[in-house]
Scaffold this motif. Structure first.
Motif, short mmCIF file in Angstrom:
data_model
loop_
_atom_site.label_atom_id
_atom_site.label_comp_id
_atom_site.label_asym_id
_atom_site.label_seq_id
_atom_site.Cartn_x
_atom_site.Cartn_y
_atom_site.Cartn_z
N THR A 148 -4.51 -3.96 4.85
CA THR A 148 -5.58 -3.99 3.95
C THR A 148 -6.27 -5.23 4.06
N ASP A 174 -4.11 -3.13 -5.40
CA ASP A 174 -3.81 -3.25 -4.13
C ASP A 174 -4.57 -4.46 -3.50
N LYS A 202 -4.65 3.09 3.90
CA LYS A 202 -4.10 2.99 4.82
C LYS A 202 -3.00 2.18 4.98
N SER A 219 0.69 -1.36 -0.02
CA SER A 219 -0.13 -0.28 -0.19
C SER A 219 0.82 1.06 -0.01
MG MG Z 1 -1.74 -2.78 2.39
#
Ligand code: MG
Ligand code: GTP
Ligand code: ZN
Length: 334
Positions: free
Chosen positions: A242, A258, A227, A214
């Motif tokens: 995540t 992601d 985040k 991320s």
């Molecule tokens: Mg992540």
């Protein structure tokens, strides 16, 4: 934004003709929730569910839409829609998701498609306690059966005394895939990825939790949209920050997926997938006395001679055997 920006191509357009004549519109799944999906279509972002018949017709979960898929939807009022069909995938990165059948105790096998219609998979590894050469071989084997290409990203170079040593080591097992050192915490160091971005091309970030997937995404987006979470000091692992797969459109062009960190990576594929991720062993095998040599205890085995000479690492050969057995087992049970 056009459908092409989201990766629409003649491959999908051709398949879509039959659905178009029924008044459906194409859309790409950009995020999956428990009971619905967010998709991108020419009418913008919509919330959709799938028509019951899709579930009925599905042989298994691999036939159901996942993030990255192109689907044919019926547009409904209130920015909603219904998925009527799943278009054939151009590529799919899948793993075997073993589990136990309720009450029966017998292990079942099931294909789980993790990333659909991805062109380039970024295998992200941390140059901290995450680093594991054998796991990278496993990823590369899965990518070779997926129809996508692989780029190995060794992140957190700042935490490693000799990052080039590891880069070299991974290059030794990565075949034709490029291996890049990275320091995602400094977004200016992500320039090397620009070469891989182009409008309509889909990249996916895969790797364990806490490796910086991320962080790479945020760096390319130029904002802290996703985040990120600190790695635990005690075990050196991420905290699964995540929790959803999601596609993001990048300002420089291209689409980036992601993913949540993966704990287990059981193989799904064919034995042939190994010939791409282990070309060195396959080439050595030409010199074995028996054409069906298993490189275990047969006389005249050129692969084992190579290990004895120190030209091939014994742990790589061991991993090759392990992955091959896993694929043979899978094949038998399918
Ligand atoms: Mg992540
Ligand atoms: N030292 C260092 N830390 C980094 C680097 N890149 C990311 N991190 C840190 O690593 C931690 C995990 O980063 P994330 O981006 O959340 O990792 P992730 O792969 O998305 O993790 P999950 O979402 O749990 O799968 C954060 O504390 C980041 O600040 C880097 O290049 N160097
Ligand atoms: Zn042999």
């Amino acid at each position: 934004m056009t459908l092409e920006d989201w990766g629409w191509s003649p491959f999908f357009a051709k398949q879509f003709r039959t659905w178009q004549s029924r008044g459906l519109i194409p859309a790409r799944v950009i995020r999956g929730e428990k009971n619905y999906f967010r998709v991108w279509s020419e009418n913008g972002e919509l919330t959709v569910r799938f028509a019951g018949k899709i579930r009925h017709r599905a042989d298994g979960r691999a036939d159901l839409p996942v993030v990255g898929d192109w689907v044919a939807i019926e547009s409904q009022p209130g920015r909603r829609g219904l998925i009527h069909a799943l278009l054939e995938r151009k590529s799919s990165f899948a793993r075997n998701l073993p589990g136990r059948r309720k009450g029966k105790g017998r292990e079942r096998i099931e294909q789980q498609v993790i990333a659909a219609n991805v062109d380039l998979i970024l295998i992200v590894c941390g140059l901290d306690r995450d680093y594991n050469l054998r796991r990278i071989e496993r990823y590369l084997t899965l990518v070779s059966g997926s129809g996508a290409e692989a780029l190995v990203v060794l992140n957190k170079a700042d935490l490693c005394a000799d990052p080039q040593y590891y880069q070299h080591e991974v290059e030794g097992i990565a075949g034709k895939s490029v291996v890049q050192l990275c320091m995602a915490k400094d977004p200016e160091q992500l320039d090397f990825l620009f070469d891989y971005l182009q409008p309509g091309k889909t990249l996916a970030l895969l790797g364990s939790s806490g490796v910086g997937k991320s962080t790479i995404l945020n760096g390319l987006l130029g904002e802290q949209r996703q985040k990120i979470g600190a790695v635990s000091d005690a075990v050196g692992k991420g905290r699964h920050t995540t929790t959803h797969r999601e596609l993001f459109l990048l300002p420089l062009g291209g689409i980036l997926m992601d993913n949540p960190g993966m704990r287990e990576l059981h193989l799904w594929g064919e034995e042939e997938d190994l010939s791409e991720s282990f070309t060195d062993i396959e080439e050595l095998a030409i010199g074995c006395k028996f054409s069906d040599c298993a490189h275990k205890s047969e006389p005249g085995c050129a692969v084992r001679v190579s290990v004895e000479n120190g030209n091939l690492s014994s742990s790589r050969l061991e991993n090759y055997h392990k992955l091959k057995d896993e694929l043979t087992n899978l094949h038998r049970r399918r």
